[in-house]
Design a protein around this motif. Structure first.
Motif, PDB file in Angstrom:
ATOM      1  N   GLU A  85       5.402   2.067  10.076  1.00  7.73           N
ATOM      2  CA  GLU A  85       6.343   1.944   8.949  1.00  7.73           C
ATOM      3  C   GLU A  85       7.672   2.644   9.274  1.00  7.73           C
ATOM      4  N   GLN A 111      -0.625   5.824   7.159  1.00  3.27           N
ATOM      5  CA  GLN A 111       0.798   5.993   7.510  1.00  3.27           C
ATOM      6  C   GLN A 111       1.607   6.444   6.303  1.00  3.27           C
ATOM      7  N   LYS A 112       1.361   5.781   5.177  1.00  2.00           N
ATOM      8  CA  LYS A 112       2.134   6.098   3.967  1.00  2.00           C
ATOM      9  C   LYS A 112       1.817   7.507   3.458  1.00  2.00           C
ATOM     10  N   THR A 113       0.544   7.887   3.570  1.00  2.00           N
ATOM     11  CA  THR A 113       0.156   9.232   3.111  1.00  2.00           C
ATOM     12  C   THR A 113       0.824  10.277   3.998  1.00  2.00           C
ATOM     13  N   THR A 161       3.128   2.538  -3.474  1.00  2.00           N
ATOM     14  CA  THR A 161       4.086   2.082  -2.467  1.00  2.00           C
ATOM     15  C   THR A 161       3.630   1.000  -1.493  1.00  2.00           C
ATOM     16  N   ILE A 162       2.359   0.654  -1.507  1.00  2.00           N
ATOM     17  CA  ILE A 162       1.913  -0.251  -0.430  1.00  2.00           C
ATOM     18  C   ILE A 162       1.938  -1.713  -0.867  1.00  2.00           C
ATOM     19  N   VAL A 187       0.085   7.021  -2.976  1.00  2.00           N
ATOM     20  CA  VAL A 187       0.641   5.893  -2.213  1.00  2.00           C
ATOM     21  C   VAL A 187      -0.116   4.599  -2.506  1.00  2.00           C
ATOM     22  N   ILE A 217      -2.222   1.278   7.209  1.00  2.00           N
ATOM     23  CA  ILE A 217      -1.015   1.418   6.385  1.00  2.00           C
ATOM     24  C   ILE A 217      -1.125   2.566   5.368  1.00  2.00           C
ATOM     25  N   ASP A 218      -2.298   2.744   4.761  1.00  2.00           N
ATOM     26  CA  ASP A 218      -2.427   3.815   3.746  1.00  2.00           C
ATOM     27  C   ASP A 218      -2.343   5.195   4.410  1.00  2.00           C
ATOM     28  N   GLU A 220       3.546   9.940   5.667  1.00  2.00           N
ATOM     29  CA  GLU A 220       4.992   9.940   5.371  1.00  2.00           C
ATOM     30  C   GLU A 220       5.291  10.881   4.194  1.00  2.00           C
ATOM     31  N   SER A 276       9.838   3.914   7.291  1.00  2.00           N
ATOM     32  CA  SER A 276      10.027   5.150   6.522  1.00  2.00           C
ATOM     33  C   SER A 276       9.254   6.321   7.148  1.00  2.00           C
ATOM     34  N   LEU A 277       8.098   6.039   7.758  1.00  2.00           N
ATOM     35  CA  LEU A 277       7.353   7.106   8.441  1.00  2.00           C
ATOM     36  C   LEU A 277       8.085   7.499   9.728  1.00  2.00           C
TER      37      LEU A 277
END
Ligand SMILES: Cc1ncc(COP(=O)(O)O)c(C=O)c1O
Length: 426
Positions: A102, A300-302, A90-91, A86, A297-298, A304, A104-105
């Motif tokens: 997010e 959250q993306k991970t 994606t960030i 990620v 944010i990282d 997701e 998407s999450l």
């Protein structure tokens, strides 16, 4: 100084000039620079002041903390791989993230809650929070103009009380009986806000039967009240399939649902979520115009990606199997060492077994013995007297092979603390 430290004279001069500019040093003519008299007293390294040392955290030999997973439980390699992905892909580090978490999450959380917990939600209703207390802060501020009283399970999870008290809510304890929260006492209470743990009551582990769930919803509808459903450990159900959430049987209008990743992934990550009823969305958007989700944010993306690629479901299964084993070892050893001296009040779920002594214990002595032997115990008070009545024996933080040794050590201090063996409580 330039010679001593082998640095350029310019560097030394600019350091002195900066200290002088900030008032740390003063210049005395023909003598040089000196630490300013006025500030010397306040400097953190002033020797005359007592230095405070950080509290020791890992000073226990056996810590029965009921909300702990073992570090080995965390899928470190996989998480690192997904995190790297990620970070590379994606960030958008140039922009502000979504305030609510997010989107998407939130889509992933919404899908997961629907399939595994029967929770009905759209991603717009979900708020990604950094832990349960953060979720409670949001609810407490959101409902302050709606009510100033919170009804809460007793015994119950103290954090809820603490947060709502900060917002000046008055708290009404509602007793727990064999079917969970006492409906009779809720009917009597004038509260318009109720906190419950319907799937596994904390700390007793009681489940509210389906008939009472409907009655609870009925109470909320008739009284125009909200129910906060804390679904903190529903993934860790060992003897039966997880009981569906209360939120799902209400078409989501009077239940505020909260969940956490602390029990099955990691309490260190600080991730929880809220599902707001649609009736509270506008109020949330009006009130929360500036705070951002506290989850980085990282992370959250991970998370997701972790859910999206199917690792979350696998991880839950693995965590459940592992902790079921630890639960069984804990139970077996409690019965082996303490047998008729205890009765088990809560078992079959979560990260702890709750026991009640069947003999009269000298609790002070038990505490002292525990302190001496570096054993950390966690107690439960079952009524409003200050007397301890039960002990929460957490197993999640131990390795399987450590549990028998820890329980044996506990049983020794338990026996040393029995006041009168002939005076059985039951
Ligand atoms: C009843 C209850 N609710 C919620 C939580 C989750 O707290 P957090 O998300 O802060 O880890 C816990 C953790 O022990 C709990 O016991």
């Amino acid at each position: 100084m330039a010679q001593d430290y082998q640095i350029s004279k310019n560097t030394v001069e600019s350091a002195y000039s900066q200290l002088f500019a900030e008032g740390y040093i003063e210049s005395r003519p023909q003598s040089g620079y000196f630490v300013s008299d006025e500030i010397e007293h306040y400097l953190p390294f002033n020797k005359s002041k007592k230095q405070s040392s950080p509290p020791e955290t890992s000073s226990f030999l056996y810590n029965f903390f009921p909300a702990q997973l073992h570090n080995n439980n965390f899928p470190n390699k996989l998480w690192t791989r997904l995190h790297n992905k990620v970070m590379n892909d994606t960030i958008d580090f140039g922009g502000y993230p979504n305030k609510q978490g997010e989107l998407s999450l939130r889509i992933q959380i919404s899908k997961y809650l629907s399939s595994s917990r029967g929770v009905q939600s759209t991603p717009e209703q979900i708020i990604v929070c950094s832990g349960f207390a953060d979720s409670m802060f949001i609810i407490a501020s959101l409902l302050k103009s709606f009510t100033s009283k919170l009804a809460i399970e007793f015994p119950g999870y103290n954090v809820v009380k603490q947060v709502f008290k900060q917002f000046d809510y008055s708290i009404e304890d509602i007793p727990i009986n064999a079917n969970g929260i006492s409906l009779k006492d809720i009917e009597k209470s004038q509260s318009k806000l109720l906190y419950v743990t319907p799937s596994h009551q904390y700390p007793t582990g009681v489940t509210i039967p389906i008939a009472n769930r409907f009655k609870l919803i009925q109470w909320a509808i008739q009284n125009n009240a909200y129910i906060i459903e804390d679904d903190y450990d529903s993934e860790l159900s060992y003897n039966n399939r997880p009981i569906p959430a209360l939120q799902g049987i209400n078409h989501n209008n009077c239940v505020i649902y909260t969940g956490t990743l602390s029990k099955s992934l990691s309490p260190a990550l600080r991730i929880s979520y809220l599902v707001l009823p649609t009736t509270l969305l506008k109020k949330y958007q009006d009130l929360f115009t500036f705070p951002f989700s506290g989850v980085p944010i990282d992370t959250q993306k991970t998370l997701e990606l972790f859910i999206k690629e199917g690792y979350w479901e696998k991880h839950i299964r693995k965590t459940r199997t592992l902790n079921r084993k630890k639960h069984d070892i804990m139970k077996k050893n409690l019965l082996l060492y303490l047998d008729k001296y205890i009765s088990i009040l809560r078992e079959g779920s979560g990260l702890s077994i709750v026991i009640v002594p069947t003999v009269i214990l000298d609790w002070k002595k038990l505490n002292k013995e525990a302190e001496d032997k570096k054993i950390k115990l966690y107690y439960i008070h079952y009524d409003s007297t200050a007397t301890i009545q039960a002990i929460c024996m957490g197993f999640g933080g131990f390795l399987e092979e450590e549990i028998p040794i820890a329980v044996k050590a506990f049983s020794e201090i338990f026996f040393n603390s029995i006041k009168d063996i002939s005076k059985s409580i039951n």
